[in-house]
Enzyme design. Sequence first.
Site, PDB file in Angstrom:
ATOM      1  N   TYR A 182       1.600  -1.251   0.139  1.00 32.28           N
ATOM      2  CA  TYR A 182       0.213   0.019   0.367  1.00 32.28           C
ATOM      3  C   TYR A 182       0.919   1.458   0.050  1.00 32.28           C
ATOM      4  O   TYR A 182       1.865   1.217   0.933  1.00 32.28           O
ATOM      5  CB  TYR A 182      -0.860   0.044   1.482  1.00 32.28           C
ATOM      6  N   LEU A 216     -17.514  -1.723   0.316  1.00 35.10           N
ATOM      7  CA  LEU A 216     -18.764  -1.252  -0.315  1.00 35.10           C
ATOM      8  C   LEU A 216     -18.542  -0.972  -1.975  1.00 35.10           C
ATOM      9  O   LEU A 216     -17.961  -0.280  -3.028  1.00 35.10           O
ATOM     10  CB  LEU A 216     -18.051   0.376  -0.402  1.00 35.10           C
ATOM     11  N   GLY A 276     -16.197   1.886  -3.853  1.00 32.09           N
ATOM     12  CA  GLY A 276     -17.372   3.080  -3.491  1.00 32.09           C
ATOM     13  C   GLY A 276     -17.746   2.524  -4.387  1.00 32.09           C
ATOM     14  O   GLY A 276     -19.229   3.769  -4.627  1.00 32.09           O
ATOM     15  N   LEU A 293     -21.017   0.794  -4.462  1.00 31.22           N
ATOM     16  CA  LEU A 293     -22.205   1.364  -3.536  1.00 31.22           C
ATOM     17  C   LEU A 293     -22.501   2.475  -2.735  1.00 31.22           C
ATOM     18  O   LEU A 293     -23.241   1.859  -2.323  1.00 31.22           O
ATOM     19  CB  LEU A 293     -22.197  -0.332  -2.896  1.00 31.22           C
ATOM     20  N   GLY A 302     -22.996   4.973  -4.695  1.00 31.13           N
ATOM     21  CA  GLY A 302     -24.284   5.041  -5.767  1.00 31.13           C
ATOM     22  C   GLY A 302     -23.194   6.676  -6.326  1.00 31.13           C
ATOM     23  O   GLY A 302     -23.891   6.897  -7.627  1.00 31.13           O
ATOM     24  N   LYS A 303     -21.909   6.649  -6.117  1.00 34.80           N
ATOM     25  CA  LYS A 303     -21.163   7.910  -6.405  1.00 34.80           C
ATOM     26  C   LYS A 303     -20.538   7.611  -7.942  1.00 34.80           C
ATOM     27  O   LYS A 303     -20.283   8.653  -8.496  1.00 34.80           O
ATOM     28  CB  LYS A 303     -19.805   8.132  -5.404  1.00 34.80           C
TER      29      LYS A 303
END
Length: 350
Positions: free
Chosen positions: A53, A240, A243, A245, A247-248
């Site tokens: 990372y 998510l 990301g 989920l 909705g973005k």
Amino acid sequence: MKFNILGSSSLKVSDICLGTMTWGIQNTQQDADAQMAMALDAGVNFIDTAEMYPVPPNADTYGDTERIIGNWIARNQDARNNIVVMTKVAGAGLKYIREGGPITASSLTTALDESLARLHTDYIDVYQLHWPNRVTPHFGKHWPDSTDPTTIDRDKEISGMRNILKGIKAALDAGKIRHWGLSDDTPWGIHAFLRLCAEENVPLPVSIQNEFSLLHAKDWPYLIEMCQCENIAYLPWSPLATGMLSGKYHNGARPEGSRWTLAQRMGLFRDQPAAQSATEQYVHIAENAGITPSQLALAWCQQVPGVTSTIIGATTLKQLSENIAAFDITLSDNTFNDINNVFKAYPMGF
């Protein structure tokens, strides 16, 4: 905050595990410090990172997330024994990490020492194998035509696993790690390691973290059943769906600074019509329930039988606060019914 025992260990970990893979590209040291403060204040005691990372992984930022966490630990030594820190040794494929070689006892030892130095700690609570040396049905390769198990050299893989366990045992005996775990593995991988641990007298893995969400539930029920019966903590990552989920990304939106605006090592394989259709319906269900789409997805994930702790991540404190609040939400029967109707139609959106 609720706490659960991490597999066969004696560690008590929070329902929420703070994921850190954005720290170093999307987030600064100052951002990370603020996220740590908010998470700890909410009762979170579980932190997950990895040597590769931040993401997207690259040679220039390799190890920076561990360095950021290490900077925090160096300034908060009194807090070290109150948090459970997990990190991971990278598998094969990244040329700038040990020339892209596989995980071995030797490479694990080298990686562990470097992680300990970056993290400014004498021990890792849970040291994980980031992904297996063999090709597995993860990262978009879970469809029937994506992998071929008949090409696996079983004897070679078993020999490699035995070698890895030598490195794990040496690290445990030296006190450099307290426990170990798996990531992005399969029921066969778990089974093989359990058998080899018994043969080699090595403590059993205490956890596995795999991708799991409303859009990607391939582990439920089979792998999760195995984890439950073998006392291995199941830790969902990307609940998510990177990301999605929230909705973005609806209708092709790409908010500035969001993950999907960055180069993706595996490409945007999650951006599929089925996933978009399912997400649109989940967004409507969340609106009817009076919560955000992210909270709906996280609250659902938490209640799946066999889930020990859910790994969440955020790039802003607003997102982190929203996500932490999801774990105090109890979904109504009507909301569950609505979710199940969509879930049964789209058990794997991507």
